[in-house]
Scaffold this motif. Structure first.
Motif, PDB file in Angstrom:
ATOM      1  N   CYS A 250       0.804  -1.354   0.076  1.00 30.80           N
ATOM      2  CA  CYS A 250       0.013   0.054   0.137  1.00 30.80           C
ATOM      3  C   CYS A 250       0.976   1.201  -0.040  1.00 30.80           C
ATOM      4  O   CYS A 250       1.613   1.432   0.787  1.00 30.80           O
ATOM      5  CB  CYS A 250      -1.041  -0.008   1.351  1.00 30.80           C
ATOM      6  SG  CYS A 250      -1.966   1.246   1.297  1.00 30.80           S
ATOM      7  N   TRP A 263      -5.324  -2.724   7.103  1.00 27.70           N
ATOM      8  CA  TRP A 263      -5.604  -3.280   6.171  1.00 27.70           C
ATOM      9  C   TRP A 263      -7.040  -4.037   6.550  1.00 27.70           C
ATOM     10  O   TRP A 263      -7.151  -4.323   7.732  1.00 27.70           O
ATOM     11  CB  TRP A 263      -4.892  -4.707   5.502  1.00 27.70           C
ATOM     12  CG  TRP A 263      -3.666  -4.196   4.685  1.00 27.70           C
ATOM     13  CD1 TRP A 263      -2.312  -3.722   5.329  1.00 27.70           C
ATOM     14  CD2 TRP A 263      -3.565  -4.006   3.430  1.00 27.70           C
ATOM     15  NE1 TRP A 263      -1.482  -3.085   4.147  1.00 27.70           N
ATOM     16  CE2 TRP A 263      -2.288  -3.719   2.951  1.00 27.70           C
ATOM     17  CE3 TRP A 263      -4.626  -4.262   2.250  1.00 27.70           C
ATOM     18  CZ2 TRP A 263      -1.919  -3.329   1.679  1.00 27.70           C
ATOM     19  CZ3 TRP A 263      -4.179  -4.208   1.222  1.00 27.70           C
ATOM     20  CH2 TRP A 263      -3.015  -3.547   0.754  1.00 27.70           C
ATOM     21  N   VAL A 266     -13.157  -6.431   2.804  1.00 22.87           N
ATOM     22  CA  VAL A 266     -14.752  -6.029   2.907  1.00 22.87           C
ATOM     23  C   VAL A 266     -15.684  -6.890   2.908  1.00 22.87           C
ATOM     24  O   VAL A 266     -15.619  -8.112   2.281  1.00 22.87           O
ATOM     25  CB  VAL A 266     -14.976  -5.169   1.466  1.00 22.87           C
ATOM     26  CG1 VAL A 266     -16.208  -4.520   1.378  1.00 22.87           C
ATOM     27  CG2 VAL A 266     -14.121  -3.821   1.463  1.00 22.87           C
ATOM     28  N   THR A 293     -12.679  -8.374  -1.713  1.00 25.88           N
ATOM     29  CA  THR A 293     -11.980  -7.116  -1.856  1.00 25.88           C
ATOM     30  C   THR A 293     -11.071  -6.766  -0.647  1.00 25.88           C
ATOM     31  O   THR A 293     -11.955  -6.851   0.440  1.00 25.88           O
ATOM     32  CB  THR A 293     -13.247  -6.096  -1.963  1.00 25.88           C
ATOM     33  OG1 THR A 293     -14.008  -6.336  -3.096  1.00 25.88           O
ATOM     34  CG2 THR A 293     -12.746  -4.553  -2.254  1.00 25.88           C
ATOM     35  N   TYR A 294      -9.754  -6.488  -0.956  1.00 24.26           N
ATOM     36  CA  TYR A 294      -9.094  -6.246   0.248  1.00 24.26           C
ATOM     37  C   TYR A 294      -8.780  -4.661  -0.056  1.00 24.26           C
ATOM     38  O   TYR A 294      -8.595  -4.165  -0.779  1.00 24.26           O
ATOM     39  CB  TYR A 294      -7.745  -7.141   0.218  1.00 24.26           C
ATOM     40  CG  TYR A 294      -7.870  -8.365   0.442  1.00 24.26           C
ATOM     41  CD1 TYR A 294      -7.745  -8.917   1.685  1.00 24.26           C
ATOM     42  CD2 TYR A 294      -8.499  -9.110  -0.470  1.00 24.26           C
ATOM     43  CE1 TYR A 294      -7.824 -10.414   1.881  1.00 24.26           C
ATOM     44  CE2 TYR A 294      -8.773 -10.425  -0.319  1.00 24.26           C
ATOM     45  CZ  TYR A 294      -8.415 -11.106   1.054  1.00 24.26           C
ATOM     46  OH  TYR A 294      -8.590 -12.413   1.307  1.00 24.26           O
ATOM     47  N   ARG A 295      -8.945  -3.642   1.330  1.00 19.00           N
ATOM     48  CA  ARG A 295      -8.906  -2.510   1.337  1.00 19.00           C
ATOM     49  C   ARG A 295      -7.645  -2.057   2.236  1.00 19.00           C
ATOM     50  O   ARG A 295      -7.481  -2.599   3.441  1.00 19.00           O
ATOM     51  CB  ARG A 295     -10.204  -1.947   1.710  1.00 19.00           C
ATOM     52  CG  ARG A 295     -10.413  -0.371   1.922  1.00 19.00           C
ATOM     53  CD  ARG A 295     -11.573   0.063   2.297  1.00 19.00           C
ATOM     54  NE  ARG A 295     -12.448  -0.174   1.077  1.00 19.00           N
ATOM     55  CZ  ARG A 295     -13.710   0.051   1.075  1.00 19.00           C
ATOM     56  NH1 ARG A 295     -14.480   0.401   2.438  1.00 19.00           N
ATOM     57  NH2 ARG A 295     -14.735  -0.201   0.213  1.00 19.00           N
ATOM     58  N   CYS A 296      -6.945  -1.092   1.766  1.00 17.13           N
ATOM     59  CA  CYS A 296      -5.934  -0.402   2.084  1.00 17.13           C
ATOM     60  C   CYS A 296      -6.464   1.035   2.650  1.00 17.13           C
ATOM     61  O   CYS A 296      -6.934   1.910   1.902  1.00 17.13           O
ATOM     62  CB  CYS A 296      -4.645  -0.245   1.555  1.00 17.13           C
ATOM     63  SG  CYS A 296      -3.311   0.772   2.514  1.00 17.13           S
ATOM     64  N   VAL A 297      -6.483   1.302   3.929  1.00 15.58           N
ATOM     65  CA  VAL A 297      -6.857   2.779   4.423  1.00 15.58           C
ATOM     66  C   VAL A 297      -5.777   3.535   5.059  1.00 15.58           C
ATOM     67  O   VAL A 297      -5.134   2.770   6.061  1.00 15.58           O
ATOM     68  CB  VAL A 297      -8.004   2.507   5.608  1.00 15.58           C
ATOM     69  CG1 VAL A 297      -8.620   3.864   6.133  1.00 15.58           C
ATOM     70  CG2 VAL A 297      -9.056   1.687   4.959  1.00 15.58           C
ATOM     71  N   TYR A 306      -8.670   5.647   0.957  1.00 16.85           N
ATOM     72  CA  TYR A 306      -8.270   4.246   0.916  1.00 16.85           C
ATOM     73  C   TYR A 306      -8.567   3.645  -0.774  1.00 16.85           C
ATOM     74  O   TYR A 306      -8.735   4.628  -1.407  1.00 16.85           O
ATOM     75  CB  TYR A 306      -9.616   3.330   1.535  1.00 16.85           C
ATOM     76  CG  TYR A 306     -10.839   3.501   1.032  1.00 16.85           C
ATOM     77  CD1 TYR A 306     -11.409   2.570  -0.136  1.00 16.85           C
ATOM     78  CD2 TYR A 306     -11.655   4.392   1.378  1.00 16.85           C
ATOM     79  CE1 TYR A 306     -12.445   2.784  -0.741  1.00 16.85           C
ATOM     80  CE2 TYR A 306     -13.108   4.622   0.676  1.00 16.85           C
ATOM     81  CZ  TYR A 306     -13.479   3.762  -0.205  1.00 16.85           C
ATOM     82  OH  TYR A 306     -14.633   3.965  -0.778  1.00 16.85           O
ATOM     83  N   ASP A 307      -7.794   2.592  -1.082  1.00 14.73           N
ATOM     84  CA  ASP A 307      -7.906   1.999  -2.312  1.00 14.73           C
ATOM     85  C   ASP A 307      -8.181   0.393  -2.021  1.00 14.73           C
ATOM     86  O   ASP A 307      -7.836  -0.184  -1.135  1.00 14.73           O
ATOM     87  CB  ASP A 307      -6.640   2.171  -2.701  1.00 14.73           C
ATOM     88  CG  ASP A 307      -6.508   1.760  -4.429  1.00 14.73           C
ATOM     89  OD1 ASP A 307      -7.543   1.744  -5.103  1.00 14.73           O
ATOM     90  OD2 ASP A 307      -5.334   1.255  -4.887  1.00 14.73           O
ATOM     91  N   ASP A 308      -8.827  -0.080  -2.929  1.00 18.10           N
ATOM     92  CA  ASP A 308      -9.514  -1.576  -3.242  1.00 18.10           C
ATOM     93  C   ASP A 308      -8.714  -2.387  -4.060  1.00 18.10           C
ATOM     94  O   ASP A 308      -8.193  -2.166  -4.924  1.00 18.10           O
ATOM     95  CB  ASP A 308     -10.847  -1.515  -3.170  1.00 18.10           C
ATOM     96  CG  ASP A 308     -11.774  -0.947  -2.180  1.00 18.10           C
ATOM     97  OD1 ASP A 308     -11.157  -0.809  -1.228  1.00 18.10           O
ATOM     98  OD2 ASP A 308     -12.985  -0.677  -2.478  1.00 18.10           O
ATOM     99  N   TYR A 309      -8.376  -3.657  -3.783  1.00 17.14           N
ATOM    100  CA  TYR A 309      -7.999  -4.617  -4.581  1.00 17.14           C
ATOM    101  C   TYR A 309      -8.816  -5.780  -4.327  1.00 17.14           C
ATOM    102  O   TYR A 309      -9.114  -6.289  -3.471  1.00 17.14           O
ATOM    103  CB  TYR A 309      -6.591  -4.888  -4.077  1.00 17.14           C
ATOM    104  CG  TYR A 309      -5.920  -6.186  -4.655  1.00 17.14           C
ATOM    105  CD1 TYR A 309      -5.171  -6.031  -5.872  1.00 17.14           C
ATOM    106  CD2 TYR A 309      -6.074  -7.593  -4.126  1.00 17.14           C
ATOM    107  CE1 TYR A 309      -4.449  -6.980  -6.577  1.00 17.14           C
ATOM    108  CE2 TYR A 309      -5.476  -8.518  -4.942  1.00 17.14           C
ATOM    109  CZ  TYR A 309      -4.700  -8.271  -6.224  1.00 17.14           C
ATOM    110  OH  TYR A 309      -4.250  -9.309  -6.759  1.00 17.14           O
TER     111      TYR A 309
END
Length: 414
Positions: A250, A263, A266, A293-297, A306-309
């Motif tokens: 991230c 991390w 969702v 969906t994995y999210r970095c905040v 944040y951004d999602d993967y």
């Protein structure tokens, strides 16, 4: 006037001719000068010029109509006035160290009948001091409005103020105040809403005044903004498949720098054996239950971002074994080899070994039966003819006689 005789007519004509000649003479002597603008403390020059002078006297008067120079003589006791040039056609005088008290209308006078006058206005320019620039706050958050002020004091005439942000010209609100000594103070206020792109951008106030060039003040905007977040897949480089590992990084930037990075998954929990180290997330031995969906905040004092993967685990690749000749003599060596892990399916290897062993067993059975059927049989032509002998002696004789036979003996072994 009545004309009573020839004498009276002659006198009148003479007067008319003399008057016309005088007027033509005065009009032919053109007196001129120029207005002068001078910066306070510098030197001003006044030039009284005459065209077609007939030796008439030229003099220069100050705004109080006191004679400064009469021809090349200076009656006024002010040594700042100096004669630069005197001739029949010009009187040029300099005034050094000009002050505001010297401002006014000066008179160039030519002694004719009637006298001629020309006027030179001296305007004294006073440059403003260094501009004073200030802002309502030193640091501003993105999306908020800030106000900057720029002040130019003690100028004559009043200065004008322009604003520049980078290469973009902006318009401020300007006020002008006149002081008791005919000086001016100008203040300009600039209001603008800032964004993160404005961070570090120079803002300048530029002073325009006839007495000075390139007078400005400058300061740099300092803008706080929330983080910008981006997730990068560090491993694997291609598709994510079952049995492989996953590593995500991230990347978060902001002002101030994000103080917290977290991390989450969702709508579900992250896998139990997930390893999270700061901005890195590591998952070992992927399977399809990890899809999601994995999210970095990232967070700082301005806000969160944040951004999602999106993880999708594909099936493990199917490996087709390459056809090869199996060497049984090297079986033990290959079992002893502890090299790189093999990807060949063990069931396939077992099937190949079974087929080979079955083929060997069949070959042994066929050979066994063949040898059993031909056991003890020996074929030769040396005893040819002994089978028909009546007794042993006759057989030996026949056999020995066979040795003299010229035919070549052949033996067959099976």
């Amino acid at each position: 006037m009545a004309i009573t005789g020839n004498g009276s007519l002659t006198i009148s004509l003479s007067v008319f001719v003399i008057s016309a000649a005088f007027l033509l003479k005065v009009e032919g002597q053109n007196l001129g000068t120029d207005n002068v603008s001078v910066i306070e403390g510098e030197m001003a020059t006044i030039s009284c010029r005459v065209k077609n002078n007939d030796d008439s006297v030229i003099q220069l008067l100050n705004p109080n109509r006191q004679t400064i120079y009469f021809r090349d003589v200076r009656p006024l006791k002010d040594s700042r006035f100096q004669l630069v040039n005197f001739s029949d056609n010009e009187l040029r005088v300099s005034l050094s160290n000009v002050s505001l008290s010297d401002e006014g209308r000066y008179v160039c006078q030519l002694y004719t009948d009637p006298p001629q006058e020309a006027y030179a206005d001296i305007t004294v320019l006073v440059p403003p001091g260094s501009p004073i620039m200030d802002s309502r706050e030193d640091v501003v958050s993105e999306g908020n409005e800030t106000e900057l002020t720029c002040t130019a004091m003690g100028s004559k005439p009043a200065a004008s103020i322009r604003w520049m942000k980078g290469e973009q010209e902006l318009t401020g609100e300007m006020t002008v105040d006149e002081t008791y000594d005919r000086m001016f103070t100008v203040t300009s206020r600039l209001r603008l809403t800032v964004s993160k792109e404005d961070d570090g951008e120079p803002v300048s106030c530029i002073i325009d005044h006839p007495a000075v060039k390139d007078l400005r003040a400058q300061r740099y905007l300092e803008v706080l903004y929330q983080p910008e977040v981006k997730i990068v897949q560090a491993f694997p480089e291609g598709l994510t498949r079952e049995g492989e590992n996953l590593e995500l990084t991230c990347i978060a930037k902001g002002k101030p720098q994000p103080h917290q990075i977290s991390w989450l998954r969702v709508d579900d929990d992250v896998p139990s054996h997930t390893v999270i180290t700061g901005s890195d997330l590591f998952i070992e031995n992927l399977n399809k239950s990890y899809n999601g969906t994995y999210r970095c905040v990232a967070s700082n004092t301005v806000g969160d971002a944040y951004d999602d993967y999106i993880l999708f685990v594909y099936d493990a690749p199917t490996t087709i074994p390459t056809p090869t000749t199996l060497n049984l003599d090297n079986t033990q060596d290959s079992r002893a080899d502890e090299g790189a892990p093999q990807k060949i399916d063990h069931a396939v290897i077992g099937g190949v070994v079974a087929v080979v062993m079955f083929a060997i067993l069949c070959a042994l059975i066929v050979l066994g039966r063949y040898f059993a059927r031909h056991k003890g049989t020996y074929f030769t032509h040396e005893a040819k003819g002994a089978d028909d002998a009546a007794d042993a002696d006759t057989a030996i004789i026949n056999a020995e006689g066979g040795h003299n036979n010229t035919e070549e003996k052949k033996e067959y072994y099976i």
